[in-house]
Write a protein that holds these residues in place. Sequence first.
Motif, PDB file in Angstrom:
ATOM      1  N   ARG A   1     -27.129 -32.273  35.485  1.00  0.00           N
ATOM      2  CA  ARG A   1     -25.719 -32.659  35.360  1.00  0.00           C
ATOM      3  C   ARG A   1     -24.822 -31.790  36.239  1.00  0.00           C
ATOM      4  O   ARG A   1     -23.651 -32.088  36.419  1.00  0.00           O
ATOM      5  N   GLY A   2     -25.369 -30.677  36.746  1.00  0.00           N
ATOM      6  CA  GLY A   2     -24.558 -29.742  37.525  1.00  0.00           C
ATOM      7  C   GLY A   2     -23.637 -28.918  36.652  1.00  0.00           C
ATOM      8  O   GLY A   2     -22.633 -28.370  37.119  1.00  0.00           O
ATOM      9  N   ALA A   3     -23.966 -28.808  35.367  1.00  0.00           N
ATOM     10  CA  ALA A   3     -23.124 -28.076  34.418  1.00  0.00           C
ATOM     11  C   ALA A   3     -23.459 -26.590  34.450  1.00  0.00           C
ATOM     12  O   ALA A   3     -24.605 -26.198  34.622  1.00  0.00           O
ATOM     13  N   LYS A   4     -22.440 -25.797  34.260  1.00  0.00           N
ATOM     14  CA  LYS A   4     -22.615 -24.348  34.162  1.00  0.00           C
ATOM     15  C   LYS A   4     -22.828 -23.990  32.701  1.00  0.00           C
ATOM     16  O   LYS A   4     -22.099 -24.456  31.827  1.00  0.00           O
ATOM     17  N   TRP A   5     -23.817 -23.145  32.429  1.00  0.00           N
ATOM     18  CA  TRP A   5     -24.135 -22.685  31.070  1.00  0.00           C
ATOM     19  C   TRP A   5     -23.587 -21.278  30.889  1.00  0.00           C
ATOM     20  O   TRP A   5     -23.816 -20.399  31.721  1.00  0.00           O
ATOM     21  N   VAL A   6     -22.854 -21.061  29.810  1.00  0.00           N
ATOM     22  CA  VAL A   6     -22.342 -19.729  29.471  1.00  0.00           C
ATOM     23  C   VAL A   6     -23.012 -19.319  28.157  1.00  0.00           C
ATOM     24  O   VAL A   6     -22.807 -19.978  27.138  1.00  0.00           O
ATOM     25  N   PRO A   7     -23.808 -18.259  28.166  1.00  0.00           N
ATOM     26  CA  PRO A   7     -24.528 -17.857  26.955  1.00  0.00           C
ATOM     27  C   PRO A   7     -23.594 -17.457  25.816  1.00  0.00           C
ATOM     28  O   PRO A   7     -22.433 -17.109  26.032  1.00  0.00           O
ATOM     29  N   GLU A   8     -24.142 -17.483  24.599  1.00  0.00           N
ATOM     30  CA  GLU A   8     -23.394 -17.119  23.402  1.00  0.00           C
ATOM     31  C   GLU A   8     -22.725 -15.763  23.587  1.00  0.00           C
ATOM     32  O   GLU A   8     -23.322 -14.826  24.104  1.00  0.00           O
ATOM     33  N   ASN A   9     -21.479 -15.680  23.179  1.00  0.00           N
ATOM     34  CA  ASN A   9     -20.623 -14.482  23.285  1.00  0.00           C
ATOM     35  C   ASN A   9     -20.144 -14.208  24.706  1.00  0.00           C
ATOM     36  O   ASN A   9     -19.491 -13.202  24.953  1.00  0.00           O
ATOM     37  N   GLY A  10     -20.445 -15.096  25.655  1.00  0.00           N
ATOM     38  CA  GLY A  10     -19.978 -14.927  27.030  1.00  0.00           C
ATOM     39  C   GLY A  10     -18.542 -15.390  27.192  1.00  0.00           C
ATOM     40  O   GLY A  10     -17.989 -16.095  26.340  1.00  0.00           O
ATOM     41  N   ILE A  11     -17.934 -14.976  28.297  1.00  0.00           N
ATOM     42  CA  ILE A  11     -16.566 -15.380  28.606  1.00  0.00           C
ATOM     43  C   ILE A  11     -16.493 -15.840  30.049  1.00  0.00           C
ATOM     44  O   ILE A  11     -17.308 -15.445  30.885  1.00  0.00           O
ATOM     45  N   ILE A  12     -15.523 -16.709  30.325  1.00  0.00           N
ATOM     46  CA  ILE A  12     -15.250 -17.127  31.699  1.00  0.00           C
ATOM     47  C   ILE A  12     -13.758 -16.983  31.949  1.00  0.00           C
ATOM     48  O   ILE A  12     -12.962 -16.990  31.009  1.00  0.00           O
ATOM     49  N   GLN A  13     -13.407 -16.862  33.202  1.00  0.00           N
ATOM     50  CA  GLN A  13     -12.009 -16.716  33.584  1.00  0.00           C
ATOM     51  C   GLN A  13     -11.622 -17.842  34.511  1.00  0.00           C
ATOM     52  O   GLN A  13     -12.333 -18.156  35.469  1.00  0.00           O
ATOM     53  N   ILE A  14     -10.490 -18.458  34.240  1.00  0.00           N
ATOM     54  CA  ILE A  14      -9.878 -19.431  35.142  1.00  0.00           C
ATOM     55  C   ILE A  14      -8.430 -18.998  35.297  1.00  0.00           C
ATOM     56  O   ILE A  14      -7.675 -18.973  34.325  1.00  0.00           O
ATOM     57  N   GLY A  15      -8.069 -18.627  36.507  1.00  0.00           N
ATOM     58  CA  GLY A  15      -6.738 -18.085  36.733  1.00  0.00           C
ATOM     59  C   GLY A  15      -6.563 -16.803  35.943  1.00  0.00           C
ATOM     60  O   GLY A  15      -7.388 -15.902  36.011  1.00  0.00           O
ATOM     61  N   LYS A  16      -5.499 -16.740  35.160  1.00  0.00           N
ATOM     62  CA  LYS A  16      -5.225 -15.545  34.359  1.00  0.00           C
ATOM     63  C   LYS A  16      -5.599 -15.720  32.885  1.00  0.00           C
ATOM     64  O   LYS A  16      -5.146 -14.971  32.031  1.00  0.00           O
ATOM     65  N   LEU A  17      -6.431 -16.719  32.608  1.00  0.00           N
ATOM     66  CA  LEU A  17      -6.794 -17.015  31.231  1.00  0.00           C
ATOM     67  C   LEU A  17      -8.303 -16.909  31.048  1.00  0.00           C
ATOM     68  O   LEU A  17      -9.080 -17.385  31.880  1.00  0.00           O
ATOM     69  N   TYR A  18      -8.704 -16.280  29.949  1.00  0.00           N
ATOM     70  CA  TYR A  18     -10.115 -16.123  29.616  1.00  0.00           C
ATOM     71  C   TYR A  18     -10.468 -17.088  28.490  1.00  0.00           C
ATOM     72  O   TYR A  18      -9.676 -17.298  27.567  1.00  0.00           O
ATOM     73  N   PHE A  19     -11.651 -17.668  28.581  1.00  0.00           N
ATOM     74  CA  PHE A  19     -12.142 -18.625  27.590  1.00  0.00           C
ATOM     75  C   PHE A  19     -13.430 -18.082  26.981  1.00  0.00           C
ATOM     76  O   PHE A  19     -14.286 -17.577  27.699  1.00  0.00           O
ATOM     77  N   LEU A  20     -13.547 -18.210  25.672  1.00  0.00           N
ATOM     78  CA  LEU A  20     -14.763 -17.808  24.978  1.00  0.00           C
ATOM     79  C   LEU A  20     -14.899 -18.655  23.720  1.00  0.00           C
ATOM     80  O   LEU A  20     -13.930 -19.277  23.281  1.00  0.00           O
ATOM     81  N   HIS A  21     -16.106 -18.682  23.171  1.00  0.00           N
ATOM     82  CA  HIS A  21     -16.273 -19.443  21.925  1.00  0.00           C
ATOM     83  C   HIS A  21     -15.548 -18.742  20.789  1.00  0.00           C
ATOM     84  O   HIS A  21     -14.897 -19.384  19.967  1.00  0.00           O
ATOM     85  N   GLY A  22     -15.633 -17.448  20.741  1.00  0.00           N
ATOM     86  CA  GLY A  22     -14.991 -16.659  19.700  1.00  0.00           C
ATOM     87  C   GLY A  22     -15.966 -15.652  19.127  1.00  0.00           C
ATOM     88  O   GLY A  22     -17.128 -15.944  18.903  1.00  0.00           O
ATOM     89  N   TRP A  23     -15.469 -14.460  18.962  1.00  0.00           N
ATOM     90  CA  TRP A  23     -16.303 -13.368  18.460  1.00  0.00           C
ATOM     91  C   TRP A  23     -16.035 -13.071  16.997  1.00  0.00           C
ATOM     92  O   TRP A  23     -16.898 -12.555  16.304  1.00  0.00           O
ATOM     93  N   TYR A  24     -14.821 -13.338  16.526  1.00  0.00           N
ATOM     94  CA  TYR A  24     -14.423 -12.913  15.192  1.00  0.00           C
ATOM     95  C   TYR A  24     -13.924 -14.084  14.366  1.00  0.00           C
ATOM     96  O   TYR A  24     -13.459 -15.084  14.901  1.00  0.00           O
TER      97      TYR A  24
END
Length: 197
Positions: free
Chosen positions: A127-150
């Motif tokens: 599919r050409g999809a990027k996989w982000v492992p559990e507890n990982g984060i990604i950045q787009i511009g000045k915003l960080y995305f994560l599933h959530g730690w707490y």
Amino acid sequence: MARTKVVAFMPDVHLQGDGKMTAAWKCAKLFLKSAKPNTIILGGDFLDMESLSDWLESSRRLLEMRRYSKEMAVANRELDEIQNSCPDAELIYMEGNHEGWVERYVDRNPTMEGHLDLQKDLRLKERGAKWVPENGIIQIGKLYFLHGWYHNVFHAKRHLQDLGDNCMYGHVHKPQVFTQGLRASQAVRRQALHDLE
């Protein structure tokens, strides 16, 4: 004139193996078709993964008729629909704690190694999809995305303090906002990004 970059962040869809879709997910798919985002982030727990649930492991009656193969069929159908409606969008799949149940199940049942492989079963590579492992984060511009730690009562404050910057996450299923001029935990963010490389 350059088009504004549109990012759709969709955490905690919790697709069920019976194929029934929530009203919220149906609405989200209509939004995707209309907005045609440049990037779609499935922000963890896209799947409920009841068949391998840590919570239901000792409740055999509750696990009856829940099957991994059914969950994969539903997930692939939904991923196909997303990609067909937004063929030019970058797709990022973040592993949530529910997807993490797959690896934990294989750890407890090593004979299943090679038979249960979430990335392969969802055809993420093709599919050409990027996989982000559990507890990982990604950045787009000045915003960080994560599933959530707490998931405590002050989860927004805790995420901001530990990440040290603007972020969006799911995991708790309850919106919460916290603001503070804080840049003290840059090392935590840098380490989390480094761990993904």
